[in-house]
Design a protein around this motif. Structure first.
Motif, PDB file in Angstrom:
ATOM      1  N   VAL A  41       0.834  -1.205   0.000  1.00 44.95           N
ATOM      2  CA  VAL A  41       0.000   0.000   0.000  1.00 44.95           C
ATOM      3  C   VAL A  41       0.871   1.258   0.000  1.00 44.95           C
ATOM      4  CG1 VAL A  41      -1.647   1.314   1.405  1.00 44.95           C
ATOM      5  CG2 VAL A  41      -2.005  -1.127   1.020  1.00 44.95           C
ATOM      6  N   ALA A  42       1.938   1.263   0.807  1.00 43.40           N
ATOM      7  CA  ALA A  42       2.822   2.426   0.885  1.00 43.40           C
ATOM      8  C   ALA A  42       3.510   2.715  -0.451  1.00 43.40           C
ATOM      9  CB  ALA A  42       3.868   2.218   1.979  1.00 43.40           C
ATOM     10  N   LYS A  43       3.793   1.667  -1.226  1.00 45.96           N
ATOM     11  CA  LYS A  43       4.422   1.836  -2.534  1.00 45.96           C
ATOM     12  C   LYS A  43       3.426   2.308  -3.596  1.00 45.96           C
ATOM     13  CE  LYS A  43       8.196   0.310  -3.549  1.00 45.96           C
ATOM     14  NZ  LYS A  43       9.470   1.011  -3.746  1.00 45.96           N
ATOM     15  N   GLY A  44       2.128   2.304  -3.254  1.00 46.07           N
ATOM     16  CA  GLY A  44       1.112   2.698  -4.216  1.00 46.07           C
ATOM     17  C   GLY A  44       0.747   1.585  -5.180  1.00 46.07           C
ATOM     18  N   TRP A  45       1.151   0.367  -4.858  1.00 43.66           N
ATOM     19  CA  TRP A  45       0.842  -0.774  -5.703  1.00 43.66           C
ATOM     20  C   TRP A  45      -0.585  -1.256  -5.451  1.00 43.66           C
ATOM     21  CZ3 TRP A  45       5.919  -3.811  -4.371  1.00 43.66           C
ATOM     22  CH2 TRP A  45       7.004  -3.175  -4.977  1.00 43.66           C
ATOM     23  N   ASN A  46      -1.157  -1.936  -6.422  1.00 47.31           N
ATOM     24  CA  ASN A  46      -2.504  -2.486  -6.290  1.00 47.31           C
ATOM     25  C   ASN A  46      -2.427  -3.917  -5.778  1.00 47.31           C
ATOM     26  OD1 ASN A  46      -4.025  -0.240  -7.375  1.00 47.31           O
ATOM     27  ND2 ASN A  46      -3.046  -0.738  -9.314  1.00 47.31           N
ATOM     28  N   PRO A  47      -2.994  -4.174  -4.581  1.00 38.62           N
ATOM     29  CA  PRO A  47      -2.993  -5.544  -4.070  1.00 38.62           C
ATOM     30  C   PRO A  47      -3.973  -6.421  -4.849  1.00 38.62           C
ATOM     31  CG  PRO A  47      -3.717  -3.967  -2.378  1.00 38.62           C
ATOM     32  CD  PRO A  47      -3.568  -3.230  -3.659  1.00 38.62           C
ATOM     33  N   ALA A  48      -3.609  -7.668  -5.005  1.00 39.48           N
ATOM     34  CA  ALA A  48      -4.478  -8.651  -5.645  1.00 39.48           C
ATOM     35  C   ALA A  48      -4.223 -10.005  -5.000  1.00 39.48           C
ATOM     36  CB  ALA A  48      -4.200  -8.720  -7.144  1.00 39.48           C
ATOM     37  N   LEU A  49      -5.215 -10.878  -5.090  1.00 40.89           N
ATOM     38  CA  LEU A  49      -5.094 -12.222  -4.525  1.00 40.89           C
ATOM     39  C   LEU A  49      -5.346 -13.253  -5.612  1.00 40.89           C
ATOM     40  CD1 LEU A  49      -7.102 -11.721  -1.237  1.00 40.89           C
ATOM     41  CD2 LEU A  49      -4.633 -11.798  -1.493  1.00 40.89           C
ATOM     42  N   GLU A  50      -4.596 -14.334  -5.533  1.00 37.76           N
ATOM     43  CA  GLU A  50      -4.800 -15.498  -6.382  1.00 37.76           C
ATOM     44  C   GLU A  50      -4.788 -16.732  -5.497  1.00 37.76           C
ATOM     45  OE1 GLU A  50      -2.613 -13.960 -10.467  1.00 37.76           O
ATOM     46  OE2 GLU A  50      -1.546 -15.322  -9.146  1.00 37.76           O
ATOM     47  N   HIS A  51      -5.427 -17.796  -5.964  1.00 37.11           N
ATOM     48  CA  HIS A  51      -5.457 -19.042  -5.189  1.00 37.11           C
ATOM     49  C   HIS A  51      -5.472 -20.231  -6.135  1.00 37.11           C
ATOM     50  CE1 HIS A  51      -9.815 -19.742  -5.966  1.00 37.11           C
ATOM     51  NE2 HIS A  51      -9.816 -18.428  -6.092  1.00 37.11           N
ATOM     52  N   THR A  52      -5.010 -21.370  -5.610  1.00 30.13           N
ATOM     53  CA  THR A  52      -5.021 -22.599  -6.402  1.00 30.13           C
ATOM     54  C   THR A  52      -4.914 -23.808  -5.496  1.00 30.13           C
ATOM     55  OG1 THR A  52      -4.114 -23.670  -8.380  1.00 30.13           O
ATOM     56  CG2 THR A  52      -2.526 -22.832  -6.785  1.00 30.13           C
ATOM     57  N   GLU A  53      -5.252 -24.960  -6.044  1.00 32.01           N
ATOM     58  CA  GLU A  53      -5.100 -26.218  -5.333  1.00 32.01           C
ATOM     59  C   GLU A  53      -3.613 -26.522  -5.178  1.00 32.01           C
ATOM     60  OE1 GLU A  53      -6.638 -25.823  -8.278  1.00 32.01           O
ATOM     61  OE2 GLU A  53      -8.725 -26.432  -8.062  1.00 32.01           O
ATOM     62  N   PRO A  54      -3.204 -27.130  -4.067  1.00 32.50           N
ATOM     63  CA  PRO A  54      -1.774 -27.429  -3.872  1.00 32.50           C
ATOM     64  C   PRO A  54      -1.150 -28.232  -5.004  1.00 32.50           C
ATOM     65  CG  PRO A  54      -2.950 -27.718  -1.809  1.00 32.50           C
ATOM     66  CD  PRO A  54      -3.990 -27.476  -2.873  1.00 32.50           C
ATOM     67  N   GLU A  55      -1.901 -29.169  -5.568  1.00 29.28           N
ATOM     68  CA  GLU A  55      -1.312 -30.000  -6.634  1.00 29.28           C
ATOM     69  C   GLU A  55      -1.079 -29.221  -7.927  1.00 29.28           C
ATOM     70  OE1 GLU A  55      -5.794 -30.905  -6.453  1.00 29.28           O
ATOM     71  OE2 GLU A  55      -4.167 -30.660  -5.026  1.00 29.28           O
ATOM     72  N   HIS A  56      -1.681 -28.028  -8.067  1.00 24.32           N
ATOM     73  CA  HIS A  56      -1.487 -27.200  -9.255  1.00 24.32           C
ATOM     74  C   HIS A  56      -0.662 -25.947  -8.977  1.00 24.32           C
ATOM     75  CE1 HIS A  56      -4.253 -29.727 -11.422  1.00 24.32           C
ATOM     76  NE2 HIS A  56      -5.185 -29.523 -10.522  1.00 24.32           N
ATOM     77  N   ALA A  57      -0.059 -25.865  -7.810  1.00 22.14           N
ATOM     78  CA  ALA A  57       0.652 -24.647  -7.408  1.00 22.14           C
ATOM     79  C   ALA A  57       1.873 -24.342  -8.272  1.00 22.14           C
ATOM     80  CB  ALA A  57       1.063 -24.735  -5.944  1.00 22.14           C
ATOM     81  N   ALA A  58       2.458 -25.341  -8.898  1.00 25.15           N
ATOM     82  CA  ALA A  58       3.628 -25.108  -9.749  1.00 25.15           C
ATOM     83  C   ALA A  58       3.231 -24.560 -11.117  1.00 25.15           C
ATOM     84  CB  ALA A  58       4.417 -26.400  -9.916  1.00 25.15           C
TER      85      ALA A  58
END
Length: 119
Positions: A41-58
């Protein structure tokens, strides 16, 4: 000189996989995650979230959680979104990203929740 440590990460073992630089460190606690969000936030960047199943994390493809929080400056709102994503996807890893508008790239990216992996 320090001794280099080997990390026995294997594709056949999803629990052993490393997911970026911070994954070689102990898991971030709530205070450390808050500090990372404050930094984004201090850098002025836009936060975002992503998610995935552990077996597809790579994989390069992770699911986007809603849209990035464009212009968000409230750290607690970002933390609430991390928790909402975790509640909606309890078996998934969750990654926090800070998008840099000026450089048009990710300024930072780290896994903030690592789901338990069945072995």
């Amino acid at each position: 000189m320090s001794v280099m440590q080997d990390y026995p990460s294997r594709l056949s073992d999803p629990g052993s996989r490393k997911l970026g630089t911070f994954s070689y460190l102990p898991p971030l606690d709530a205070t450390q995650i808050r500090r990372q969000v404050e930094y984004i936030v201090a850098k002025g960047w836009n936060p975002a979230l992503e998610h995935t199943e552990p077996e597809h994390a790579a994989s390069h493809y992770w699911y986007m959680w809603k849209l990035p929080l464009f212009g968000e400056t409230d750290v607690d709102r970002v933390l609430a979104e991390i928790e909402a994503c975790r509640q909606a996807n309890p078996g998934h890893h969750i990654r926090l990203i800070g998008y840099d508008n000026i450089k048009q790239s990710q300024g930072t990216s780290m896994v903030v929740h690592r789901a338990p992996v069945a072995r």
